[in-house]
Design a protein around this motif. Structure first.
Motif: not given
Lengths: 224, 218
Positions: B185-208
């Motif tokens: 659970y902990e590893s998968l949680f950190m995996l998801v959080v890491a990808y969200l931290i990397i990809l969410l800003p890029i996705s938002l920047f792309g929309t901008w």
């Protein structure tokens, strides 16, 4: 450049084809199951209910932003442990590809349904068509034309993503290739090059026709 | 449900994994954009022979999975005497895969510019270079940006596959920790959080970015 004889060894090519069949089977089942899931998700997405809208939005965005490999890990390691599922690797792959394909297809269905103007529904009503007739005779044929090219492309992507199954331990074409390479390591040291080359072209031969079909459909239907 | 001491203890692993993911993706994306520019240029300029080669490359790269491309580069090529490190293979692999996607996005952008635009520029007395730099490219950029941003996100996601050739990216860390400590659970949680931290800003920047370059609607 010698070493290509490994491909002519008895059993090498048939075994690779068997592996390819596993790959195609996983992709085929996933695509087939994605269609009903996608239709339901797409239909849910066009609803006005804010809770359903939010849930489908979060579902779609989460699936889209996560790498498919991460989703496979979550399903294979996480879900299996959380709910005590006895989910084998093949099952986990199909499960993830259906969730993913369903989400992507759902978005396409939503787009296709929303692109059909209200006038179409109203005209059908005026002509005296019932709701079922309106859907099958008026809405569906138009929606399908917008839907089909992108769906075929999605199928290509699902076939390509099936390659990740090997990382969960499914014995598909790449795994079979690795077994052949390992078994012939001393006899054919350069076999690696040829086996991976053949697998590369096997994927190409499966995916390329799909890409061509998608392009043809797109061209033919883009004019109306 | 989650063991927070475990998470705080192993979070630095994921920071390092994210660095590897970003490093590979960044160079892969730069290579992909360079390859895409060249290919789109060849296709637009209709250079014979080169154009056919580009077509073949685009079809090969779009219709095969990255994992097989990587295995071929990493395990296959050394048999021909070409020995690359895992990092080099990953970057070349991402460039090979992404180049075709970038080329299609850029070509698509250029092709949406109607000929009227070029003709009008000609009538207004613009020379070829002025027409390209003042009229065609600014419009082509604005129409190809959504595609390019989508490809950037796609390539970062695809970079998760490099864990298969033993590069210690985010995916690799998660797999490692699950294997070593059964900390699913902990590893998968950190995996998801890491990808969200990397990809969410890029996705938002792309929309901008899309809005920023949308000259027509602004």
């Amino acid at each position: 450049m010698n070493g290509a004889e490994i491909l002519l060894q008895p059993g090498v090519f048939p075994r690779l084809l068997q592996g390819l069949w596993v790959t195609v089977w996983i992709a085929g089942v996933s695509v087939a199951l994605s269609v009903p899931v996608g239709l339901i998700v797409g239909w849910l997405m066009t609803m006005r209910n804010p809770v359903i809208r939010l849930l489908t939005r979060v579902y779609l965005d989460f699936i889209r932003i996560m790498p498919q490999l991460a989703l496979l890990f979550i399903a294979f390691y996480g879900f299996a442990r959380a709910w005590n599922w006895n989910l084998d690797a093949t099952g986990a792959c199909v499960f993830v590809f259906v969730l993913w394909g369903g989400a992507e297809l759902g978005d396409l269905v939503r787009g296709a349904l929303e692109s059909i103007s209200n006038a179409q529904y109203e005209s059908a009503y005026v002509l005296g068509l019932g709701p079922w007739q309106t859907f099958t005779r008026v809405i569906l044929p138009q929606a399908l034309r917008r839907l089909l090219p992108a769906s075929v492309n999605l199928a290509t992507r699902i076939v390509k993503t099936t390659s990740l199954a090997v990382l969960l331990g499914v014995v598909e074409v790449i795994k079979v290739g690795q077994q052949i390479i390992d078994a012939n390591r001393f006899q054919y040291p350069t076999g690696t090059l040829w086996i991976y080359g053949v697998i590369f072209f096997m994927y190409f031969i499966v995916c390329w026709p799909l890409s061509i079909v998608a392009r043809r459909l797109e061209k033919r239907w883009s004019h109306d | 449900m989650l063991d927070w001491t475990f998470i705080t203890h192993y979070a630095p692993f994921f920071v390092r994994g994210s660095e590897m993911t970003l490093f590979i993706s960044a160079f892969g994306i730069i290579l992909a954009i360079a390859v895409g520019l060249v290919c789109a240029g060849v296709e637009i300029a209709r250079i014979p022979v080169l154009r056919q080669i580009v077509r073949v490359y685009i079809e090969l790269s779009r219709n095969t999975p990255l994992l097989v491309q990587l295995y071929f580069l990493y395990f296959g090529l050394p048999k021909l005497g070409v020995v690359w490190s895992a990092e080099q293979c990953a970057i070349v692999g991402l460039g090979f895969l992404g180049g075709s996607y970038m080329a299609e996005a850029m070509r698509g952008g250029l092709e949406t510019i109607p000929n009227v635009q070029r003709e009008s520029a000609y009538v207004l007395g613009f020379n070829t270079w002025q027409t390209l730099s003042r009229v065609v490219i600014p419009q082509a950029v604005s129409t190809s940006i959504p595609g390019i941003v989508a490809n950037v996100i796609f390539l970062i996601k695809e970079s998760s596959v490099v864990s298969a050739i033993a590069l210690a990216d985010v995916m690799y860390m998660a797999k490692d920790l699950i294997g070593m400590y059964y900390s699913t659970y902990e590893s998968l949680f950190m995996l998801v959080v890491a990808y969200l931290i990397i990809l969410l800003p890029i996705s938002l920047f792309g929309t901008w970015l899309e809005r920023r370059f949308d000259y027509e609607r602004r």
